[in-house]
Design a protein around this motif. Structure first.
Motif, mmCIF file in Angstrom:
data_model
loop_
_atom_site.group_PDB
_atom_site.id
_atom_site.type_symbol
_atom_site.label_atom_id
_atom_site.label_comp_id
_atom_site.label_asym_id
_atom_site.label_seq_id
_atom_site.Cartn_x
_atom_site.Cartn_y
_atom_site.Cartn_z
ATOM 1 N N LYS A 191 37.091 42.813 35.851
ATOM 2 C CA LYS A 191 36.775 42.553 34.442
ATOM 3 C C LYS A 191 35.739 43.580 34.006
ATOM 4 C CE LYS A 191 33.191 39.207 35.482
ATOM 5 N NZ LYS A 191 32.702 37.845 35.388
ATOM 6 N N ASN A 233 40.343 37.057 42.620
ATOM 7 C CA ASN A 233 40.945 35.839 42.091
ATOM 8 C C ASN A 233 41.925 35.327 43.140
ATOM 9 O OD1 ASN A 233 42.301 33.855 40.688
ATOM 10 N ND2 ASN A 233 42.358 35.019 38.788
ATOM 11 N N ARG A 257 49.977 47.952 36.789
ATOM 12 C CA ARG A 257 49.476 46.641 37.220
ATOM 13 C C ARG A 257 48.130 46.698 37.916
ATOM 14 N NH1 ARG A 257 54.720 46.841 38.267
ATOM 15 N NH2 ARG A 257 56.089 45.404 37.145
ATOM 16 N N GLU A 299 43.981 41.458 37.938
ATOM 17 C CA GLU A 299 43.522 40.062 38.013
ATOM 18 C C GLU A 299 42.155 39.949 38.673
ATOM 19 O OE1 GLU A 299 46.447 41.219 38.967
ATOM 20 O OE2 GLU A 299 48.059 39.785 38.647
ATOM 21 N N HIS A 300 41.781 40.947 39.445
ATOM 22 C CA HIS A 300 40.560 40.875 40.239
ATOM 23 C C HIS A 300 39.406 41.668 39.638
ATOM 24 C CE1 HIS A 300 43.206 39.092 43.178
ATOM 25 N NE2 HIS A 300 43.945 40.175 43.204
ATOM 26 N N ARG A 357 38.228 29.320 43.518
ATOM 27 C CA ARG A 357 38.213 29.346 42.058
ATOM 28 C C ARG A 357 37.070 28.491 41.546
ATOM 29 N NH1 ARG A 357 43.299 30.502 39.943
ATOM 30 N NH2 ARG A 357 42.186 30.870 38.002
ATOM 31 N N THR A 414 44.428 37.792 30.754
ATOM 32 C CA THR A 414 43.949 38.658 31.833
ATOM 33 C C THR A 414 44.745 39.951 31.873
ATOM 34 O OG1 THR A 414 43.396 36.688 33.105
ATOM 35 C CG2 THR A 414 43.504 38.753 34.314
ATOM 36 N N TYR A 415 46.040 39.868 31.574
ATOM 37 C CA TYR A 415 46.913 41.030 31.662
ATOM 38 C C TYR A 415 46.903 41.874 30.380
ATOM 39 C CZ TYR A 415 48.642 38.346 35.593
ATOM 40 O OH TYR A 415 48.729 37.635 36.760
ATOM 41 N N GLN A 457 45.963 35.114 43.017
ATOM 42 C CA GLN A 457 46.828 36.283 43.202
ATOM 43 C C GLN A 457 46.372 36.998 44.466
ATOM 44 O OE1 GLN A 457 49.456 38.131 43.345
ATOM 45 N NE2 GLN A 457 49.657 38.348 41.142
ATOM 46 N N ILE A 483 47.116 32.011 36.366
ATOM 47 C CA ILE A 483 46.217 32.974 35.720
ATOM 48 C C ILE A 483 46.569 33.083 34.245
ATOM 49 C CG2 ILE A 483 45.484 35.380 35.731
ATOM 50 C CD1 ILE A 483 46.207 35.419 38.707
ATOM 51 N N LYS A 484 45.551 33.135 33.386
ATOM 52 C CA LYS A 484 45.778 33.222 31.940
ATOM 53 C C LYS A 484 46.427 34.557 31.585
ATOM 54 C CE LYS A 484 41.915 30.273 30.619
ATOM 55 N NZ LYS A 484 41.164 30.052 31.852
ATOM 56 N N ARG A 504 44.329 45.162 41.754
ATOM 57 C CA ARG A 504 45.096 44.657 40.618
ATOM 58 C C ARG A 504 44.153 44.136 39.532
ATOM 59 N NH1 ARG A 504 50.971 42.950 41.807
ATOM 60 N NH2 ARG A 504 50.778 41.711 39.915
#
Length: 160
Positions: free
Chosen positions: A97, A45, A70, A94-95, A17, A29-30, A48, A25-26, A92
């Motif tokens: 953007k 990330n 998800r 989280e990984h 990180r 993000t979701y 996760q 995780i914020k 997922r």
């Protein structure tokens, strides 16, 4: 001792990180919406482990072809030998953007459209093509109040 060949081998620095980005995780993000056709950047990330991409795909850019609650499916072109292979990976959210690789192009398209509409309203033609940066114009340096100086290197001296 021989090194390992595991799934996450040699990823100590790759998956760590960032500075002051540790912890959970914020939630934002979701809350990001992804749609089919979006261009996304893949950055694993480490908080996760589920749905984490293989280390090869870390830092790559791909196009979304499938969206699930998800995770998303991403198409990535992989160089294998002398050809590209289209790889489809499920990752997922989280990984990934949204990528900013097309933002400059989209801004330029909008700017050109506005300039074209303005020129058309005035009844004139405008060149919308990008122009390369030209060399600087020639100029003469005056020595009227700027006397030339002779520069010599300083001799190396050692004091023991």
């Amino acid at each position: 001792m021989p090194h390992s060949y595991g799934y996450r081998a040699r990823t100590r620095d790759m998956f760590k990180r960032g500075f002051k980005e540790h912890g959970p995780i914020k939630l934002s993000t979701y809350l990001v919406n992804f749609q089919i056709g979006d261009i996304v950047d893949i950055k694993a990330n480490a908080a996760q482990q589920k749905g984490m991409p293989h280390k090869y795909y870390h830092g790559r850019t791909g196009i979304i072809y499938n969206v699930t609650p998800r995770a998303v499916g991403v198409i990535i072109n992989k160089v294998v030998g002398n050809r590209y292979i289209e790889k489809r990976v499920n990752i997922r959210v989280e990984h990934i953007k949204h990528s900013k690789c097309r933002q400059e192009f989209l801004d330029r398209v909008k700017r050109n459209h506005d300039a074209h509409a303005e020129a058309r309203a005035k009844g004139e033609r405008i060149n919308l093509k990008r122009q390369p940066v030209l060399p600087r114009a020639a100029h003469t340096v005056s020595i009227k109040d700027n006397a030339p100086q002779t520069m010599t290197p300083v001799p190396y001296e050692t004091t023991i």
